[in-house]
Write an enzyme that holds these catalytic residues in place. Structure first.
Site, short mmCIF file in Angstrom:
data_model
loop_
_atom_site.label_atom_id
_atom_site.label_comp_id
_atom_site.label_asym_id
_atom_site.label_seq_id
_atom_site.Cartn_x
_atom_site.Cartn_y
_atom_site.Cartn_z
N HIS A 46 0.88 -1.32 -0.23
CA HIS A 46 0.04 -0.02 0.06
C HIS A 46 1.10 1.14 0.13
CE1 HIS A 46 -2.81 2.89 2.23
NE2 HIS A 46 -3.28 2.61 0.98
N HIS A 105 -0.83 10.95 -2.73
CA HIS A 105 -1.88 10.82 -1.87
C HIS A 105 -2.83 11.92 -2.09
CE1 HIS A 105 -5.02 9.69 1.32
NE2 HIS A 105 -4.84 8.70 0.62
O1 G3P Z 1 -6.96 1.92 -2.22
C1 G3P Z 1 -6.87 1.53 -1.01
C2 G3P Z 1 -6.68 2.70 -0.19
O2 G3P Z 1 -5.35 3.08 -0.45
C3 G3P Z 1 -7.75 3.68 -0.13
O3 G3P Z 1 -7.48 4.55 0.79
O4 G3P Z 1 -6.80 6.76 1.65
O5 G3P Z 1 -4.91 4.88 1.60
O6 G3P Z 1 -5.92 5.87 -0.79
P1 G3P Z 1 -6.13 5.56 0.76
CA CA Z 2 -4.82 4.64 -1.86
#
Ligand code: G3P
Ligand code: CA
Length: 279
Positions: free
Chosen positions: A6, A48
């Protein structure tokens, strides 16, 4: 359980940077998840937030800065990894770096279009064109919290793999009944997670749709926070109907690849520097 890095290995390295992706490639993961925003001059940037304030030494909106301005901003590095500083990568740099691993090992990339707050007209066509340029279509999964964006991606190219993101399972299921998604991406602690466990969605499960769950920084902090990370009970998640997880610490769940990263990522006779300025 399939494991996705992630924002890269974002517990040990700054999120959404080339070093976090490079580190992720050292492990036997299924794929890498990342986020994109659009610069003032139309460059797809891997970051992000809509603003640069949290992750760089600058301030302001990505949409108000040119690529040149964004590239001047510094990101605090993992100094143990020997870097002086990092910069916000472009999507082009990331595709150039990861392409060899996608082609040789089938690494997948989940590109999350961050277009729920700012709509970024034209973002869908831009990312489709860039992926086409690198001929990486089979390795990409597009996702967004914005259902209109997912619909548009499918209209522009019905062959692309798309996934809907939501905090709730019922929202994901409702969308999956309207649009041919490859996966749903719900929050790992969604209050209605039992909808999956109770198999109230056999129609969806029978379509072979994957359920990739994401977590929050409350339990999975990002670099440079050094709070302890909460390790998931994989068997419990499987029983709940989850097939994949996005995690900031893929190193907690999978082993190292046998082939060294450099050997995989650096194509024969070609330096990443040519494409990315990295390494
Ligand atoms: O794509 C899964 C997750 O990344 C969604 O939340 O806020 O980490 O982009 P965020
Ligand atoms: Ca994400």
């Amino acid at each position: 359980m399939e494991i996705w890095a992630h924002r890269g290995c974002s517990y040990k390295y700054p999120e959404n940077t080339l070093s976090s992706f490079w580190e992720a490639c050292r492990y036997e993961i299924t794929g890498i998840e990342l986020d994109i925003q659009l610069s003032k001059d139309g460059e797809l940037m891997v970051i992000h937030d809509e603003k640069v304030d949290r992750t760089t030494d600058g301030s302001g909106f990505v949409k108000d800065m040119t690529l040149r301005e964004l590239k001047r901003l510094k990101i605090q590095p993992n100094e143990q990894a020997g870097k002086v500083y990092e910069t916000i990568p472009t999507m082009r740099e990331v595709l150039a770096m990861l392409a060899p691993l996608c082609r040789r090992e089938g690494l997948l990339i989940n590109i999350e279009l961050k277009n729920s707050v700012i709509r970024y007209g034209g973002m869908e066509q831009k990312i489709l064109d860039l992926v086409k340029e690198y001929d990486l279509g089979p390795y990409i999964v597009y996702s967004s919290f914005n259902p209109d964006s997912i619909r548009l991606l499918k209209e522009l190219n019905p062959d692309v793999r798309v996934a809907i993101l939501s905090g709730s399972v019922s929202d994901c299921l409702e969308f999956a009944r309207q649009v041919p998604v490859e996966a749903i991406h719900p929050f790992i602690r969604a209050e209605d997670m039992e909808l999956l466990a109770e198999r109230e969605c056999t129609d969806i499960i029978e379509r072979g749709i994957r359920v990739r769950a994401w977590n929050l920084r409350t339990w999975e902090p990002f670099f440079p926070e050094n709070r302890e990370i909460e390790i998931q009970d994989i068997e419990k998640l499987k029983k709940a109907g989850i097939t994949d997880i996005f995690t900031n610490t893929p190193e907690s769940y999978v082993s190292l690849r046998k082939v060294p990263t450099k050997q995989i990522l650096l194509e024969k006779g070609k330096s990443i520097r040519e494409d990315t300025g990295y390494i």
